[in-house]
Design a protein around this motif. Structure first.
Motif, short mmCIF file in Angstrom:
data_model
loop_
_atom_site.label_atom_id
_atom_site.label_comp_id
_atom_site.label_asym_id
_atom_site.label_seq_id
_atom_site.Cartn_x
_atom_site.Cartn_y
_atom_site.Cartn_z
N ALA A 143 1.29 -1.15 -0.51
CA ALA A 143 -0.08 0.02 -0.26
C ALA A 143 1.36 1.01 0.26
CB ALA A 143 -0.72 -0.41 0.90
N ARG A 144 0.82 2.37 -1.04
CA ARG A 144 1.27 3.89 -0.73
C ARG A 144 1.47 4.43 0.26
NH1 ARG A 144 2.93 6.64 -5.42
NH2 ARG A 144 2.37 4.27 -6.48
N LEU A 145 -0.57 3.90 0.69
CA LEU A 145 -0.40 5.06 1.91
C LEU A 145 -1.67 4.18 3.39
CD1 LEU A 145 -0.16 7.79 3.71
CD2 LEU A 145 -1.73 9.20 2.43
N VAL A 146 -1.16 4.48 4.13
CA VAL A 146 -2.62 3.56 5.57
C VAL A 146 -2.81 4.61 6.12
CG1 VAL A 146 -2.56 2.10 7.00
CG2 VAL A 146 -1.44 1.10 4.73
N THR A 147 -3.90 4.78 6.62
CA THR A 147 -4.70 6.34 7.40
C THR A 147 -4.95 5.57 8.65
OG1 THR A 147 -6.33 6.55 5.72
CG2 THR A 147 -4.81 7.97 5.37
N PRO A 148 -4.47 5.52 9.50
CA PRO A 148 -5.34 5.01 10.61
C PRO A 148 -5.55 6.14 11.17
CG PRO A 148 -2.87 4.26 11.16
CD PRO A 148 -2.93 4.57 9.60
N CYS A 179 -12.98 11.73 4.56
CA CYS A 179 -12.33 13.22 3.30
C CYS A 179 -11.18 13.17 3.01
CB CYS A 179 -12.88 14.37 4.10
SG CYS A 179 -12.83 15.72 2.78
N PHE A 180 -10.92 12.65 4.93
CA PHE A 180 -9.12 12.73 4.00
C PHE A 180 -8.58 11.69 3.87
CE2 PHE A 180 -5.02 11.26 5.77
CZ PHE A 180 -4.39 11.88 6.00
N ALA A 181 -8.97 10.58 3.37
CA ALA A 181 -8.27 9.54 2.38
C ALA A 181 -8.87 9.46 1.56
CB ALA A 181 -8.95 8.38 3.35
N ALA A 182 -10.00 10.16 0.78
CA ALA A 182 -10.52 10.45 -0.27
C ALA A 182 -9.91 11.78 -0.48
CB ALA A 182 -11.98 11.04 -0.84
N VAL A 183 -9.28 12.36 -0.53
CA VAL A 183 -8.25 13.83 -1.14
C VAL A 183 -6.91 13.63 -1.58
CG1 VAL A 183 -7.59 15.97 -0.69
CG2 VAL A 183 -9.99 15.34 -0.62
N ALA A 184 -6.11 12.74 -0.01
CA ALA A 184 -4.91 11.42 -0.37
C ALA A 184 -5.02 10.92 -1.80
CB ALA A 184 -4.31 11.31 0.98
N ALA A 185 -5.92 10.18 -1.83
CA ALA A 185 -5.97 8.79 -2.78
C ALA A 185 -5.82 9.74 -3.44
CB ALA A 185 -6.87 8.42 -2.34
N GLY A 186 -6.83 11.07 -4.52
CA GLY A 186 -7.22 11.77 -5.30
C GLY A 186 -5.08 12.77 -5.66
N ALA A 187 -4.82 13.23 -4.94
CA ALA A 187 -3.67 13.15 -4.59
C ALA A 187 -2.78 12.84 -5.26
CB ALA A 187 -3.37 14.07 -3.70
N LEU A 188 -2.62 11.41 -5.04
CA LEU A 188 -1.08 10.30 -5.32
C LEU A 188 -1.60 9.67 -6.72
CD1 LEU A 188 -1.50 8.45 -2.10
CD2 LEU A 188 0.79 9.52 -2.68
N ALA A 189 -3.11 9.51 -6.91
CA ALA A 189 -3.81 9.46 -8.13
C ALA A 189 -3.08 10.06 -9.63
CB ALA A 189 -5.05 9.26 -8.77
N ASP A 190 -2.75 11.67 -9.29
CA ASP A 190 -2.11 12.42 -10.07
C ASP A 190 -0.50 12.53 -9.97
OD1 ASP A 190 -4.42 13.36 -10.70
OD2 ASP A 190 -5.62 15.03 -9.42
N GLY A 191 -0.21 12.00 -9.55
CA GLY A 191 1.04 12.29 -9.27
C GLY A 191 1.52 12.94 -8.05
N GLY A 192 1.20 13.51 -7.24
CA GLY A 192 1.34 13.94 -5.95
C GLY A 192 2.52 12.60 -5.26
N LEU A 193 3.10 13.34 -4.64
CA LEU A 193 4.45 12.58 -3.56
C LEU A 193 3.44 12.78 -2.44
CD1 LEU A 193 7.44 14.29 -3.71
CD2 LEU A 193 7.20 12.10 -4.32
N PRO A 194 3.50 11.73 -0.53
CA PRO A 194 2.68 11.22 0.01
C PRO A 194 2.21 12.70 0.57
CG PRO A 194 3.61 9.38 -0.41
CD PRO A 194 4.45 10.50 -1.50
N GLU A 195 4.01 13.29 1.00
CA GLU A 195 3.76 14.27 1.40
C GLU A 195 2.71 16.31 0.71
OE1 GLU A 195 7.64 12.80 2.21
OE2 GLU A 195 6.60 13.00 0.79
N GLU A 196 3.00 15.96 -0.58
CA GLU A 196 2.27 16.84 -1.38
C GLU A 196 0.74 16.27 -0.56
OE1 GLU A 196 4.87 17.94 -4.53
OE2 GLU A 196 4.16 16.32 -5.02
N ALA A 197 -0.03 15.15 -0.89
CA ALA A 197 -1.16 14.52 -0.36
C ALA A 197 -2.09 14.58 0.54
CB ALA A 197 -0.94 13.26 -1.11
N LEU A 198 -0.42 14.75 1.47
CA LEU A 198 -1.42 14.70 2.91
C LEU A 198 -1.91 16.46 3.12
CD1 LEU A 198 0.88 12.94 4.88
CD2 LEU A 198 -1.11 12.23 3.80
N GLN A 199 -1.11 17.36 2.93
CA GLN A 199 -1.16 18.33 3.04
C GLN A 199 -2.37 18.81 2.04
OE1 GLN A 199 2.03 21.53 1.68
NE2 GLN A 199 3.77 20.16 2.02
#
Length: 465
Positions: free
Chosen positions: A176-181, A254-274
Motif C-alpha cells: 500500500a502506498r499510504l495507510v491512514t489510521p 474526506c482525508f483519505a479520499a483527497v489523499a488518494a486523488g492527489a496520489l492518483a495525480d502523481g503527487g508525493l505522499p507529503e503533497e497528498a497529505l497537505q
C-alpha cells in the motif's frame, strides 16, 4: 469525464441517518433527555461517502461495494446516481443502517441494525480494478475488502493504493502506498504509552513495517497528521491550517479520499497529505457529513465551481451554524505577499473565507491584452492551496456583484486605501445586511509591478525605480 482512468473506491457502504433536534427536558419515566425532532437526513456512509467526496474533484470515481435488494440499499443507489459509477457485489442480507440521534448538534445515542454477507466477486469488479488509476480502500470491516484481498494485493503492485483501516477489518495488503489510521486505531493496533508525537511516530513506523506499507499517516485530529515510514526516525507533521469547529463525522473519509486523488495525480505522499489535511478541516468547518450542500450537484447558473470545495455549500454550512461568511475577490494573476497578507487577515474576520476570482475572459477585459499571465485553473489551484482559503468560485462578469447576490456573504473584504462606501459592491451587500470592509494592503506589491520587473530582468534592463 476528463480522459483519465478512474479512481476506484473499494469498501463497505452503510446508510447513515441523522435524526436532529433539541433537548430541553427529561422524560417523566426515566432520566433520559427528550429530543424534539427538527429534521432528518439519510445519506450513504462509509465507502459511499468516501466515493462522493473523491468525486468532488471532478474525476471519475468507481465504487465497488456490496448492495442487496433491501430498502436501504435502494436508497443508497438513488443517492449515488449521477455522482459515482457503481460496480456491485451481491449482499446476502440487508445493508447496515447507522442512525444517530443528535440534540443541539451533539450525538446522544447511535442505533445500528442490519448486515449481511458479501457474495462472489464477478468479472465487472475485476475489470474495474484492472482499469484503476488509483485505489482507495475504505474498510469498515464488513467483508468487502476481505473478499477482494487478492485483487487489491495485485492492484497495489501497479497503482497507488490508499487503505483506510477499521478495527473490525483485516490488515492492509502489502505494498500500500499510504495507510491512514487515526490515533485511536493506531494505538489499539500497536499499544505504546502516551499520546505524544514521539509515541505516535513509533506506532506509525512500526505499523508501516508490519504491513509492508510505503507510508503510514496517523491522523491526530486538530493536531494534523503524522507521516511515518518503516524504520524511519524522521516523521513529518502536517498541521491543520486552522482549528475547525463542527461535526467530525466523515472527516477521515474526506482525508483519505483527497489523499488518494492527489496520489492518483502523481503527487508525493507529503503533497497528498497537505491537500488532505486542508480539505478535512474545511469539510468539518462546513458541517461534515451533515453539510446540507454536500449533495448538491451543480452551482447556481452563471458561475464556475472549480475542482475543490463547493463555495456555495461552504457558505450554507457556515450560515446554518450561525457563523460568519467572509468573501473577497480579485484577479490573483501572480500571487504575491500582498495577496497572502490580505487573505490571512480576511480569514480571521469570520468562520470561512471564499475567494471570488475573475475568469480569464473577465480578467482580460479588465487588464488588457497579454493577461492573464496564469490561466484560471492555475490561479484557482494556488489559491486553494492556501490554508486561509476555504473555497474558490469564478465569475465571468466584469464585477462580482451578481455572484455576491447568490453567495450572500456577511462580510466583503477588499484591500486598498479607499473608503468602504466607495466600493461598488457595498450597495449590493446592504440588500441582505452584509458589510463591506477595507483592509490595509502591503505597500509596493502588485502583479503589474512583478510582471514589469520580470520583463526588465529578462531583457537585461535595470529594475524600475
Amino acid at each position: 469525464m476528463n480522459g483519465r482512468a478512474p479512481l476506484v473506491v473499494v469498501g463497505d457502504v452503510l446508510l447513515d441517518r441523522d435524526i436532529r433536534g433539541v433537548a430541553s427536558r427529561l422524560a417523566p419515566d426515566a432520566p433520559a433527555p427528550v429530543v424534539d425532532v427538527t429534521d432528518e437526513l439519510s445519506r450513504p456512509g462509509g465507502a459511499g461517502l468516501a466515493a462522493v467526496l473523491a468525486a468532488r474533484s471532478g474525476r471519475e470515481v468507481v465504487l465497488v461495494t456490496a448492495l442487496g435488494e433491501d430498502e436501504a440499499s435502494q436508497r443508497v443507489r438513488e443517492a449515488l446516481e449521477g455522482r459515482v459509477r457503481l460496480v456491485e457485489l451481491p449482499l446476502e442480507g440487508s445493508l447496515p443502517v447507522k442512525a444517530r440521534v443528535l440534540a443541539d448538534g451533539r450525538p446522544l445515542v447511535r442505533i445500528d441494525r442490519g448486515g449481511g454477507e458479501v457474495g462472489a466477486v464477478g468479472a465487472a469488479v475485476r475489470r474495474a480494478l484492472a482499469g484503476a488509476q488509483a485505489v482507495l480502500v475504505a474498510d469498515y470491516g464488513r467483508g468487502t475488502a476481505e473478499a477482494l484481498r487478492p485483487l487489491l494485493a495485485e492492484a497495489a503492485r501497479r497503482v497507488p493504493l490508499v487503505w483506510d483501516p477499521h478495527p473490525r477489518g483485516g490488515p492492509p495488503v502489502a505494498g500500500a502506498r499510504l495507510v491512514t489510521p487515526n490515533a485511536a486505531e493506531a494505538t489499539a493496533l500497536c499499544p505504546d504509552e502516551g499520546d505524544s508525537l514521539a509515541a505516535h511516530a513509533r506506532r506509525g513506523a512500526a505499523l508501516a513495517e508490519r504491513w509492508g506499507a510505503a507510508a503510514v499517516a496517523v491522523t491526530l485530529g486538530e493536531r494534523g497528521v503524522l507521516l511515518t515510514r518503516p524504520r524511519s526516525a524522521a516523521p513529518m507533521l502536517v498541521p491543520s491550517p486552522y482549528r475547525a469547529v463542527g461535526d467530525p463525522c466523515g472527516a477521515g473519509d474526506c482525508f483519505a479520499a483527497v489523499a488518494a486523488g492527489a496520489l492518483a495525480d502523481g503527487g508525493l505522499p507529503e503533497e497528498a497529505l497537505q491537500s488532505a489535511v486542508a480539505a478535512a478541516a474545511a469539510f468539518v468547518a462546513a458541517g461534515g457529513a451533515c453539510d446540507p450542500g454536500l449533495w448538491r450537484t451543480s452551482a447556481p447558473s452563471g458561475f464556475v465551481l472549480p475542482a475543490g470545495e463547493d463555495a456555495f455549500a461552504v457558505a450554507a454550512g457556515v450560515r446554518a451554524r450561525g457563523g460568519t461568511v467572509v468573501a473577497t475577490g480579485g484577479c490573483f494573476d501572480l500571487l504575491h505577499a500582498g495577496h497572502v497578507g490580505l487573505l490571512d487577515s480576511a480569514r480571521r474576520i469570520g468562520d470561512c473565507l471564499i475567494v471570488c476570482v475573475n475568469s480569464d475572459a473577465s480578467l482580460r477585459r479588465l487588464k488588457g491584452p497579454g493577461r492573464p499571465l496564469n490561466p484560471l485553473e492555475d490561479r484557482v489551484r494556488v489559491l486553494g492551496a492556501l490554508g486561509s482559503v476555504d473555497a474558490v468560485v469564478a465569475f465571468e462578469e466584469d464585477t462580482p456583484e451578481a455572484l455576491l447576490g447568490s453567495l450572500r456573504p456577511d462580510v466583503w473584504v477588499k484591500g486598498g486605501d479607499y473608503s468602504p462606501d466607495d466600493l461598488p459592491e457595498a450597495r449590493a451587500l446592504r440588500a441582505w445586511g452584509g458589510q463591506a470592509v477595507v483592509l490595509p494592503y502591503l505597500d509596493g506589491r502588485s502583479t503589474t509591478r512583478l510582471a514589469d520587473r520580470a520583463a526588465r530582468a529578462a531583457a537585461g534592463a535595470p529594475p524600475a525605480p
